[in-house]
Design an enzyme around this catalytic site. Sequence first.
Site, PDB file in Angstrom:
ATOM      1  CD  GLU A 168       0.585   4.069  36.145  1.00 52.44           C
ATOM      2  OE1 GLU A 168      -0.572   4.288  36.510  1.00 52.44           O
ATOM      3  OE2 GLU A 168       1.074   4.595  35.125  1.00 52.44           O
ATOM      4  CD  GLU A 254       1.224   3.012  31.241  1.00 55.08           C
ATOM      5  OE1 GLU A 254       1.260   1.843  31.671  1.00 55.08           O
ATOM      6  OE2 GLU A 254       0.351   3.838  31.578  1.00 55.08           O
TER       7      GLU A 254
HETATM    8  C1  IDC Z   1      -6.075   2.577  30.739  1.00 57.40           C
HETATM    9  C2  IDC Z   1      -6.684   2.175  29.414  1.00 57.40           C
HETATM   10  C3  IDC Z   1      -8.204   2.251  29.551  1.00 57.40           C
HETATM   11  C4  IDC Z   1      -8.639   1.345  30.707  1.00 57.40           C
HETATM   12  C5  IDC Z   1      -7.905   1.776  31.979  1.00 57.40           C
HETATM   13  C6  IDC Z   1      -8.254   0.884  33.158  1.00 57.40           C
HETATM   14  O1  IDC Z   1      -6.197   3.063  28.393  1.00 57.40           O
HETATM   15  O2  IDC Z   1      -8.796   1.818  28.326  1.00 57.40           O
HETATM   16  O3  IDC Z   1     -10.024   1.468  30.909  1.00 57.40           O
HETATM   17  O4  IDC Z   1      -6.496   1.690  31.773  1.00 57.40           O
HETATM   18  O5  IDC Z   1      -7.921  -0.415  32.877  1.00 57.40           O
HETATM   19  C7  IDC Z   1      -2.034   4.292  33.162  1.00 57.40           C
HETATM   20  C8  IDC Z   1      -2.173   2.811  33.328  1.00 57.40           C
HETATM   21  C9  IDC Z   1      -2.872   2.183  32.148  1.00 57.40           C
HETATM   22  C10 IDC Z   1      -4.000   3.100  31.671  1.00 57.40           C
HETATM   23  C11 IDC Z   1      -3.374   4.384  31.117  1.00 57.40           C
HETATM   24  C12 IDC Z   1      -4.404   5.345  30.530  1.00 57.40           C
HETATM   25  O6  IDC Z   1      -0.914   2.165  33.544  1.00 57.40           O
HETATM   26  O7  IDC Z   1      -3.383   0.912  32.536  1.00 57.40           O
HETATM   27  O8  IDC Z   1      -4.685   2.478  30.617  1.00 57.40           O
HETATM   28  N1  IDC Z   1      -2.616   5.011  32.209  1.00 57.40           N
HETATM   29  O9  IDC Z   1      -5.319   5.721  31.522  1.00 57.40           O
HETATM   30  N2  IDC Z   1      -1.362   5.100  33.958  1.00 57.40           N
HETATM   31  C13 IDC Z   1      -1.548   6.356  33.501  1.00 57.40           C
HETATM   32  C14 IDC Z   1      -2.344   6.309  32.395  1.00 57.40           C
END
Ligand code: IDC
Length: 332
Positions: A168, A254
């Site tokens: 991302e 994702e």
């Molecule tokens: C989130 C995890 C969360 C963690 C965060 C940072 O769910 O537990 O603390 O990352 O590491 C994304 C990202 C993905 C995120 C997810 C939800 O690719 O890493 O996971 N998310 O926030 N993009 C949109 C949402």
Amino acid sequence: MKKLLLIFLCLILLASCTPKSSFDGKDRPSSRGRLQVTEGRLCGADGEPVILRGISCYGVSVSERYITDETFHDISHVIGANVFRMAMYTYGMGVVGYCTGGDKEKLFQLMMDGVDYARSNDMYVILDWHILSDGDPNKYIEDAKDFFDRISKECKDKDNVIYEICNEPNKVEWQQIKEYADVIIPIIRNNDPDSVIVVGTPDWSSRVDIAADDPLDYPNLLYTLHFYSASHKQEARDVAKYAIDKGLPIFVTEYGVTASTGNYPYDLEEAGVWIDFLEANGISHVMWNFSKVAESSAAIKSSCLKASGLEYDDFSTSGQWLIDMIKERSEK
Ligand code: IDC
């Protein structure tokens, strides 16, 4: 009696000849072989479209207990996934990143284990260079060059690998993402010439329209679209439709059935609208995430102590939604 015995022996012989990987699921490596991108669609070796439906790990560095043949069997057969995403964070933030103090050798080996366990359970695997808070994929480009050179050498003869070169990108222009891709893609293709590669798009992989207006010029390329159903709705689909209408190959590597925080609220109805949209346009999709962390996006119940031998009731609301959705869509 002799006739019955002969029939019985033939049945045993037939069963022993059935390849281990002849699973029932559609669009698997055993049935569709090495993937390619043809006329804007992800296709099998035969050039006919495929749709991959699966789930992403939460972060390789904290998922070691799930990176086993037994757990991958459950992902393939209980969830019904034909693709698994090995999300490897590049930068810390709660998990130790590959580029920020993580054990590079251990993480590399876990990624390779994921490739092999996915294949032995008849699934495709996405090797995800999971940039997030690093924002600009060029920030750790030297590590990315080394990682993708090494892993594409290891995977060049494997038929189930998809390379996702930047999860991302955010707070960075499309031109900068293209510059990164123009470095990494040739490195991968030099080792694995026919590989399928997915490139992240601006604004947390939401702006496929920007990529559609100024695409990269490589074969077997797809562009990332991410959404979270409680946060992204018709407006986000309109952006995707613009890119689809311009022929941009898209892969939803994702998505969540929750808010973009990865946590409450759910929006399962909107998630169903999204899946209808993706399936109608032949777009593959991978749900966030295969873990038991205390977030509603986690597919496994936080009370579940098992790492394998998982059953339907071991999965959370989002996990059971995924199982039901894949079953319904795979049977259509
Ligand atoms: C989130 C995890 C969360 C963690 C965060 C940072 O769910 O537990 O603390 O990352 O590491 C994304 C990202 C993905 C995120 C997810 C939800 O690719 O890493 O996971 N998310 O926030 N993009 C949109 C949402």
